[in-house]
Write an enzyme that holds these catalytic residues in place. Structure first.
Site: not given
Length: 475
Positions: A445-447, A449
């Site tokens: 999940d790019h949110r 890291c």
């Protein structure tokens, strides 16, 4: 003292489940069962479970056909039992008529199942099952009479079959379940035009699904039919043209498949996921496994070694053992690693969860992974063992593939994928050699890291696969 008919309803199976699909009946009408004997196998959104009946006696009716969904609180079976301690004799009403009436009533459990409410003389409407439930009601009436007669004292009068099943026309709203209302609203189905197949014309989920299927089948023909010259066109087309509709069939999403579809759809909509991957030389890892299994004791699986690597890696990169809060305002870091892993069961893919994986030894991990895998394969896994994961390990190499870009298991923030371990040409210590190579993929999940954290975790895992001794620095 005459037997009485007890009705057992589908109990609350936990985890917020509101319905279950009948997979297989384990008893038949007329069969004598013991207290707490499993009577039906049902599939929920979590797993396939056997449901025991708290009553012992003669089965008088079964409610729900195989493949039909039954709501929590809806009737499953009726059982003719002898009055137990505290059960008053039924002297006010003739035995057979009373048994038939009791078979048509609903005695809902107070909590879960096992304790029925006392008969208050009123009639309650059943919610559940569809057409088979109505059929079950009629079957229950006649079967109840037969069962009562078979276990009654010899001096009891001969039973007289009722002239018609007990049913009352209730001209009220034809839908009770909010799930059915929501399904109809989402699919654009007008409930007033739907004929209910439940008791007293009650509209069930299956009725709405049939209406949806009918809309899908009619839509292509309606969109292609001309308005004014339709009769002339039909005459020119002839029988062959009328037969070539080309409409396919609709398979309803139910049970586990429905839950998976909803969760993956939500994950795809809400989580901005990214994937990175790397090839790794697993020769030394496989050699380590052979060394461990050469020692007397429980066998260690490759999955257990990878689980141990993940547990150590998540200690080093705690951002990845987290999830975004429901309102999106923060990131929840989990203190324990509840490791989910993909397992193929009889009814599809499930994700069992190893609790507190960071506390288990490699042998303990192997034993727990093996236990949960077998339970998933046979369909005996408990619903609670399929929830609460914080990180997922996906060994898709068992399907003979090298790579994948999986959808995250919502609300988790990361998943490690492992492809097949296969012999390949590889440059090892400056020379070309045949080595056991695997592809590792990491979806995150790019949110929670950025690529640096994700790449750091994946590189750590690859280093441990190539040089298992690296693990000793963290143990």
């Amino acid at each position: 003292m005459m037997p009485v008919v007890r009705e057992f309803t589908l109990p609350d199976l936990g985890e917020g489940l509101t319905e279950a699909e009948v997979v297989r009946w384990l008893v038949e009408v007329g069969e004598v069962i013991a207290i707490d004997q499993p009577v039906v196998e049902v599939e929920t959104a979590k797993a396939v479970v056997e449901v025991p009946c708290p009553y012992g006696g003669v089965v008088t009716a079964l409610f729900g056909a195989v493949g039909e969904e039954v709501l929590v609180g809806a009737p499953l079976v009726t059982v003719a039992v002898s009055p137990g301690e505290g059960e008053p004799p039924l002297a006010a009403v003739p035995a057979v008529e009373r048994a038939v009436e009791r078979a048509a009533e609903v005695e809902r459990p107070l909590v879960g199942y096992g304790v029925a409410e006392p008969d208050r003389g009123g009639r309650r409407r059943r919610v559940g099952g569809g057409a088979a439930t109505a059929a079950g009601r009629a079957t229950g009436a006649s079967a109840a009479s037969a069962a009562v007669a078979s276990v009654a004292a010899p001096a009891a009068p001969a039973p007289v079959a009722p002239s018609a099943p007990v049913a009352a026309a209730v001209p009220v709203v034809a839908v009770i379940s909010p799930l059915v209302r929501r399904l109809a609203r989402e699919q654009g189905v007008e409930l007033a035009a739907v004929a209910g197949s439940g008791p007293d014309g009650l509209i069930m989920r299956a009725d709405v699904e049939r209406a949806v299927a009918a809309k899908v089948a009619v839509a292509p023909a309606a969109s292609s039919a001309p308005s004014a010259p339709s009769a002339v066109t039909a005459a020119k087309a002839g029988p062959a043209g009328a037969a070539s509709s080309g409409a396919g069939s609709v398979v309803p999403l139910r049970g586990l498949r429905k839950a998976v579809a909803e969760k993956l759809g939500r994950s795809h909509r809400e989580i901005p996921a990214a994937t990175c991957w790397v090839d790794a030389d697993a020769t030394e890892l496989m050699a380590l496994r052979r060394q461990l299994n050469a020692v007397p004791g429980p066998k260690v699986s490759v999955l257990a070694l990878l689980a141990r690597i993940c547990a150590v890696g998540l200690e080093r990169f705690p951002d990845l053992n987290s999830s975004v809060t429901a309102d999106g305002s923060g990131i929840l870091r989990h203190s324990a690693v509840h490791l989910g892993f993909a397992a193929q069961g009889e009814r599809g893919l499930v994700v069992p969860v190893v609790r507190d994986a960071q506390r288990l030894t490699t042998e303990q991990l192997s034993e727990e992974l093996g236990r949960l895998t077998e339970a998933a394969r046979t369909g005996s896994i408990a619903p609670a063992e399929l929830t609460g994961g914080t990180f997922t390990l996906n060994n898709y190499g068992v399907f003979g593939v090298d790579g994948s870009t999986p959808i995250l298991n919502h609300p988790e923030a990361a998943m490690l994928g492992v492809g097949r371990i296969v012999a390949k040409p590889w440059v090892h210590q400056g020379e070309l050699a045949v080595r056991e190579v695997t592809q590792l993929s990491f979806t995150f999940d790019h949110r929670v890291c950025d690529g640096g954290t994700a790449g750091g975790f994946l590189r750590f895992v690859a280093d441990c696969v190539e040089q298992p001794g690296v693990l000793l620095r963290r143990l």
